[in-house]
Scaffold this motif. Structure first.
Motif, PDB file in Angstrom:
ATOM      1  N   GLU A  58     -42.574 -42.901  63.648  1.00  0.00           N
ATOM      2  CA  GLU A  58     -43.904 -42.740  63.053  1.00  0.00           C
ATOM      3  C   GLU A  58     -43.857 -42.852  61.537  1.00  0.00           C
ATOM      4  OE1 GLU A  58     -46.565 -42.749  64.684  1.00  0.00           O
ATOM      5  OE2 GLU A  58     -45.957 -42.278  66.738  1.00  0.00           O
ATOM      6  N   ALA A  59     -42.804 -42.298  60.926  1.00  0.00           N
ATOM      7  CA  ALA A  59     -42.677 -42.382  59.464  1.00  0.00           C
ATOM      8  C   ALA A  59     -42.483 -43.828  59.029  1.00  0.00           C
ATOM      9  CB  ALA A  59     -41.520 -41.510  58.991  1.00  0.00           C
ATOM     10  N   GLN A  60     -41.658 -44.573  59.746  1.00  0.00           N
ATOM     11  CA  GLN A  60     -41.395 -45.949  59.338  1.00  0.00           C
ATOM     12  C   GLN A  60     -42.602 -46.842  59.571  1.00  0.00           C
ATOM     13  OE1 GLN A  60     -37.636 -47.376  60.674  1.00  0.00           O
ATOM     14  NE2 GLN A  60     -37.654 -49.150  59.313  1.00  0.00           N
ATOM     15  N   LEU A  61     -43.335 -46.601  60.650  1.00  0.00           N
ATOM     16  CA  LEU A  61     -44.529 -47.405  60.916  1.00  0.00           C
ATOM     17  C   LEU A  61     -45.607 -47.200  59.861  1.00  0.00           C
ATOM     18  CD1 LEU A  61     -44.898 -47.081  64.802  1.00  0.00           C
ATOM     19  CD2 LEU A  61     -44.063 -49.047  63.493  1.00  0.00           C
ATOM     20  N   ALA A  62     -45.549 -46.091  59.144  1.00  0.00           N
ATOM     21  CA  ALA A  62     -46.538 -45.820  58.101  1.00  0.00           C
ATOM     22  C   ALA A  62     -46.179 -46.482  56.771  1.00  0.00           C
ATOM     23  CB  ALA A  62     -46.679 -44.312  57.902  1.00  0.00           C
ATOM     24  N   ARG A  63     -45.012 -47.094  56.696  1.00  0.00           N
ATOM     25  CA  ARG A  63     -44.558 -47.714  55.450  1.00  0.00           C
ATOM     26  C   ARG A  63     -44.806 -49.219  55.460  1.00  0.00           C
ATOM     27  NH1 ARG A  63     -38.688 -44.627  54.510  1.00  0.00           N
ATOM     28  NH2 ARG A  63     -39.567 -42.527  54.219  1.00  0.00           N
TER      29      ARG A  63
END
Length: 322
Positions: A275-280
């Motif tokens: 989820e953190a990487q998809l937000a970048r």
């Protein structure tokens, strides 16, 4: 009908190129939202899709080094050089500070002895105690052993066989690229069916095939099983590095890296990372230079590789599934 956009000199504007890393982000999003949820060998569970492809241009020093999280490319480079030695013991990797292969021999040691030793202590003993390393640090005939010393057998009489000379697939491919560039047999294969049960982990990035078009050498990597969050970033850099070294040794410019995945998955316990990487959003264009051309592909040193322009966003960590 909408008219095309023009600049002040009346030439049409080209739409901006999409950053190459969006391929990876899109793949991660698709798996996480659409993947088949299943129980895997590790018991953790994954979301998985089957049959995937990514393409990366390696010209002008380009390298698929993710910018949406830090990829420890130095460890990946040292691992690739380790593969090319044909070694199978993690001791030499640990001596260089590379711990990415520790989990499997550590799990084997704990199961066999009942000693719940900490990973750091296990790694220290591997480095400092040669006998302990020989007993517990070997991974079996993984990757590099198959690449540079694929076993053969020859008749010894009376229906018996003895070990024959090992086959160095890497050396053969470099030579065939030089002498027979149009061949469709420029392949390095790690999937030795007869030895799978002796390996700590059967090869995931199993087949590399090279292809020459004009003055450019490209590589297809087929990966039978791929942990997209943790493994794939390493695999992409390692394959790009191998392609660059092979191109240099064979006398060609680098072309494309084409990555193909079989079971392409995300582990269910990697949700926070995903989820953190998809937000970048990807940004930047790292470059890889090879600053020396050694006599053979087996003579590269870590100091021969130089990465510039790499300013990734923060590291994202998750547990490795063993």
């Amino acid at each position: 009908m909408a008219s095309a956009a023009f600049t002040s000199d009346s030439s049409p504007q080209r739409p901006p190129e999409r950053h190459w890393e969006w391929q990876y982000i899109d793949l991660m999003r698709r798996i996480w939202s659409e993947g088949d949820e299943r129980i895997d060998r590790t018991g953790i569970g994954t979301r998985s899709i089957f049959g995937t492809q990514l393409r990366f241009d390696l010209a002008e020093g380009r390298v698929p080094l993710l910018t949406t999280k830090r990829v420890y490319w130095k460890a990946a480079a040292r691992e690739m050089l380790w593969f090319l030695t044909g070694e199978t013991n993690i001791r030499s990797l640990l001596q260089q500070g590379v711990t990415i292969w520790s989990d499997w021999p550590l799990a084997k040691y704990r199961k066999a002895t009942g000693d719940e030793i900490a990973q750091a202590e296990f790694e220290r003993r591997i480095v400092e105690d040669e006998a302990f390393a020989a007993a517990w640090g070997d991974l079996g005939p993984v990757y590099g052993k198959q690449w540079v010393d694929w076993p053969t057998y020859e008749p010894a009489g009376e229906g018996l066989y003895r070990s024959g000379p090992g086959i160095n697939q890497v050396a053969q491919v470099v030579e065939s690229l030089r002498s027979n560039p149009g061949s469709r047999r420029h392949i390095i294969e790690g999937w030795n069916v007869a030895e799978l049960d002796r390996m700590a982990l059967p090869p995931c990035h199993k087949t590399y095939q090279f292809h020459i078009a004009g003055d450019r050498l490209s590589c297809v990597l087929y990966q039978r099983s791929c942990d997209v969050a943790l493994g794939l970033p390493f695999n992409l850099f390692g394959a790009a590095l191998l392609t660059r070294m092979t191109a240099q040794q064979a006398g060609y410019e680098p072309g494309e890296l084409v990555w193909m995945g079989g079971d392409t998955h995300l582990y269910l316990n990697h949700g926070e990372l995903i989820e953190a990487q998809l937000a970048r959003e990807p940004a930047g264009e790292p470059r890889l230079a090879i600053v020396r051309n050694p006599p053979t592909i087996f003579d590269y040193r870590f100091e021969d590789f130089e990465v510039t322009g790499y300013a990734p966003q923060g590291a994202l960590k998750a547990p490795v599934a063993v």
